[in-house]
Design a protein around this motif. Structure first.
Motif, short mmCIF file in Angstrom:
data_model
loop_
_atom_site.label_atom_id
_atom_site.label_comp_id
_atom_site.label_asym_id
_atom_site.label_seq_id
_atom_site.Cartn_x
_atom_site.Cartn_y
_atom_site.Cartn_z
N THR A 1 4.75 -12.22 14.90
CA THR A 1 5.49 -10.62 14.79
C THR A 1 4.76 -10.06 13.05
N GLY A 2 4.23 -10.79 12.63
CA GLY A 2 3.80 -9.85 11.22
C GLY A 2 2.14 -9.81 11.11
N GLN A 3 2.08 -8.60 10.16
CA GLN A 3 0.27 -8.07 10.42
C GLN A 3 0.17 -8.72 8.42
N THR A 4 -1.57 -8.49 8.26
CA THR A 4 -1.88 -8.39 7.17
C THR A 4 -2.09 -7.18 6.84
N PHE A 5 -2.52 -7.00 5.32
CA PHE A 5 -2.76 -5.59 4.75
C PHE A 5 -4.57 -5.37 5.28
N ILE A 6 -4.09 -4.06 6.03
CA ILE A 6 -6.80 -4.42 5.94
C ILE A 6 -6.67 -3.12 4.58
N GLU A 7 -6.99 -4.48 4.55
CA GLU A 7 -7.84 -3.50 2.76
C GLU A 7 -8.82 -2.24 3.29
N PRO A 8 -9.00 -0.97 1.88
CA PRO A 8 -10.03 -0.16 2.46
C PRO A 8 -11.10 -1.03 1.77
N GLU A 9 -12.22 0.12 1.84
CA GLU A 9 -13.82 -0.52 1.88
C GLU A 9 -14.21 -0.64 0.40
N GLU A 10 -15.23 -1.59 0.06
CA GLU A 10 -15.23 -1.13 -0.85
C GLU A 10 -16.31 -0.02 -1.28
N GLY A 11 -15.90 0.73 -2.69
CA GLY A 11 -16.16 1.46 -3.23
C GLY A 11 -14.81 2.58 -2.49
N SER A 12 -13.71 2.12 -2.21
CA SER A 12 -12.60 3.05 -1.70
C SER A 12 -11.85 3.82 -2.87
N SER A 13 -11.70 4.89 -2.63
CA SER A 13 -10.64 5.80 -4.19
C SER A 13 -9.97 5.54 -3.70
N PHE A 14 -8.99 3.74 -2.71
CA PHE A 14 -7.53 4.12 -2.40
C PHE A 14 -6.42 3.39 -3.70
N GLY A 15 -5.66 4.11 -4.50
CA GLY A 15 -5.10 2.94 -5.28
C GLY A 15 -5.83 4.32 -6.86
N ALA A 16 -6.59 5.18 -6.31
CA ALA A 16 -6.98 5.32 -7.66
C ALA A 16 -6.00 5.76 -8.54
N GLY A 17 -5.09 7.22 -8.26
CA GLY A 17 -4.62 8.00 -9.12
C GLY A 17 -3.27 7.42 -9.07
N LEU A 18 -2.36 6.36 -8.34
CA LEU A 18 -1.22 5.73 -8.51
C LEU A 18 -0.60 5.37 -9.26
N GLU A 19 0.61 5.61 -10.02
CA GLU A 19 1.25 5.16 -11.30
C GLU A 19 2.54 4.65 -10.86
N GLU A 20 2.96 5.29 -9.70
CA GLU A 20 4.35 4.93 -9.68
C GLU A 20 4.88 4.73 -8.11
N VAL A 21 4.88 3.76 -7.26
CA VAL A 21 5.19 3.05 -6.17
C VAL A 21 6.10 2.19 -5.62
N GLN A 22 7.53 2.73 -4.79
CA GLN A 22 8.78 1.90 -4.35
C GLN A 22 8.42 1.79 -2.78
N LEU A 23 8.48 0.35 -2.96
CA LEU A 23 8.86 0.41 -1.46
C LEU A 23 9.97 -1.08 -1.16
#
Length: 540
Positions: free
Chosen positions: A274-296
């Motif tokens: 029932t699990g799933q992997t984290f699908i990574e963004p494409e190479e060169g993506s701006s994913f997470g570029a501005g993130l300073e705080e994450v709460q999970l």
């Protein structure tokens, strides 16, 4: 030429152009500007009150509850923006969590309500069509605005609102800074419009979202939709049934202005079931570029997937994580040491604030964390005591199971565990004190061994220690208690953990030490305290 010498008609036009953010300053400049603005004050106040913090309602109690003008779905908001485009500029926060999933009181027939609502929205069909014609994405992809309008009505009629109307709405909000996406966002798929006797028309929502991200990140389009977005808030709490893929909001985390991301009940762990992997963004993506705080909160993610998620966030300063086993046993076993290693390896250069805990794990949790010395800037740490305990495990190939290595059990001393940059430490445990008043079980004497001598040298910046947790069986009643003075004043060698008391007492002049007992047998890390009330979500 003085502004006040302009004709009244022109000054009135200028006042209109200042709506919404500059209007109040303009109106209050002087008596003349107030007079020309007076006719717009009620209009401005109404839109500001109704749309500044847009929230789709959770409950429809009676017919009267629906008559206050509050929009009940994203399509209705679109219709109102089509009639009055200024509305889009007034929206600074958008809580769309209840899109397509409101609770209906028995007095209201859901199907009848949705049909009546749709008929009301269709009265704005012409303005909505004109709005769609103005959207650059439709123009770039040669999508017929008439077909899109039909699809929006079709979508609403089938689900009470869904992904495409929300997606279009988000593309229109230039000043919004906070959003809560629909709780059913993970279920929204690409749209398909089917008409009898005609070829079905497909709409790729992912392409639209990529277009929104591209425009929001374009410095030449400062008023593009979501270009001012800073915060993505949760759509759910946590719990065994709360399991939304950690990559569900990847598009929005690729907007460079986004600094804070809060999520409840995420999942990124492959268990071939029932699990799933984290699908990574494409190479060169701006994913997470501005993130300073994450709460999970209540996340089911292992070291492998956390590493894939965090490695993009080169500005991350605060990370708060609590682990939880999910539906059908996903994450039944979890290795806390490898999860911490993933956090260290990816964020050690920037992280200043960390919370790490386990709120529910059905199986083994691997070896205890032995060192966090890789962190270079870590100042505040909240750590679950359970994460420091545990036996090393090795896979026994002969039986296909993990065996505990009882010969290599090691509990760290505080000075050997923490980086020298630490300023504030919170040690958390669900049951901190047992019925005899023992604090932290057998771990504390080892953790604080020689602390009065080694602490100042190894942890020179440490100024505060908070020990917090519940009392076994809640036998102190419902009230929370500060037991700091009671703890230090007992001073008897018969007191359990007496060595710990002596070590901590010797440091009280240099370090603020607090012992807090929560009046409940169930406690959570501080960032999860009041989580559901704060964000208006519920646990599943």
């Amino acid at each position: 030429m003085s502004l006040l010498l302009l004709p009244i008609e022109l000054l009135t036009r200028i006042a209109q152009e200042t709506l919404p953010d500059g209007f109040e300053s303009f109106a209050l400049t002087c008596r003349v500007t107030y007079c020309v603005s007076e006719s717009l004050i009620k209009f401005h106040n109404r839109l500001n009150r109704q749309y500044r913090n847009l929230t789709l309602p959770k409950n429809y109690g009676t017919e009267d509850d629906l008559e206050d003008g509050t929009p009940t779905c994203s399509l209705q908001v679109l219709a109102r923006i089509a009639e009055e485009p200024l509305i889009a500029k007034y929206i600074l926060s958008a809580n769309l969590m209840n899109e397509s999933s409101p609770d209906f009181h028995t007095e209201i027939d859901r199907d009848r309500f949705l049909e009546d609502q749709l008929q009301e929205i269709k009265k704005s069909a012409t303005p909505i069509l004109q709005l769609l014609k103005s959207l650059p994405y439709l123009e770039d992809t040669n999508i017929d605005p008439n077909d899109m309008l039909d699809y929006l009505f079709y979508e609403y009629n089938n689900s009470g609102g869904a992904g495409m109307s929300v997606t279009i709405l988000l593309s229109l909000l230039p000043y919004v800074t906070k959003i809560s996406l629909p709780s059913r966002w993970k279920f929204y798929e690409n749209g398909v419009l089917e008409r009898p006797g005609e070829v079905a028309i497909s709409y790729d929502r992912d392409l639209w979202l990529k277009d929104i991200v591209q425009r929001a990140n374009d410095p030449l389009q400062p008023y593009a939709g979501l270009s001012q977005l800073t915060t993505i808030l949760p759509t759910a709490g946590w719990g065994y049934e709360a399991h939304c893929g950690l990559d569900t909001f990847n598009h929005f985390l690729s907007i460079k202005s986004v600094q804070k991301f809060v999520m409840g009940g995420s999942k990124a762990l492959e268990d071939s079931y029932t699990g799933q992997t984290f699908i990574e963004p494409e190479e060169g993506s701006s994913f997470g570029a501005g993130l300073e705080e994450v709460q999970l909160a209540g996340a089911c993610a292992d070291g492998t997937e956390l590493r894939k998620f965090l490695k993009w966030m080169w500005k991350l300063k605060s990370f708060k994580f609590s682990f939880e086993t999910k539906w059908h046993g996903c994450g039944h076993d979890w290795n806390k040491a490898t999860a911490m290693a993933a956090i260290e390896d990816t964020t050690s250069e920037t992280l200043e604030d960390l919370s790490f805990s386990i709120i529910e794990c059905y199986g083994w949790t691997g070896p205890g964390i032995a060192s966090m010395k890789k962190f270079k800037k870590l100042k505040r740490l909240e750590l679950h005591l359970k994460c420091l305990t545990g036996l090393p495990y090795e896979l026994d190939d002969t039986i296909g199971e993990y065996k505990a290595d009882y010969d290599n059990v090691k509990f760290p001393k505080l000075g050997d565990l923490l980086p020298s940059s630490i300023e504030e430490l919170v040690l958390w445990e669900r049951t901190m004190l047992d019925d005899r008043g023992v604090i932290g079980g057998n771990l504390f004497p080892r953790l604080f061994e020689n602390f009065s001598k080694e602490g100042p040298q190894k942890l020179p910046h440490l100024k505060k220690i908070v020990i917090v947790g519940g009392w076994a069986h809640n036998n102190r009643g419902k009230e929370s208690s500060d037991l700091t003075e009671e703890f230090f004043n007992r001073g008897s060698s018969e007191f359990p953990n007496f060595e710990t008391l002596v070590e901590l007492a010797a440091m009280r002049k240099e370090i603020d030490i607090q012992l807090l007992v929560i009046g409940s047998s169930i406690t959570y890390p501080r960032f999860m305290d009041g989580f559901c009330e704060r964000y208006g979500v519920r646990n599943l």
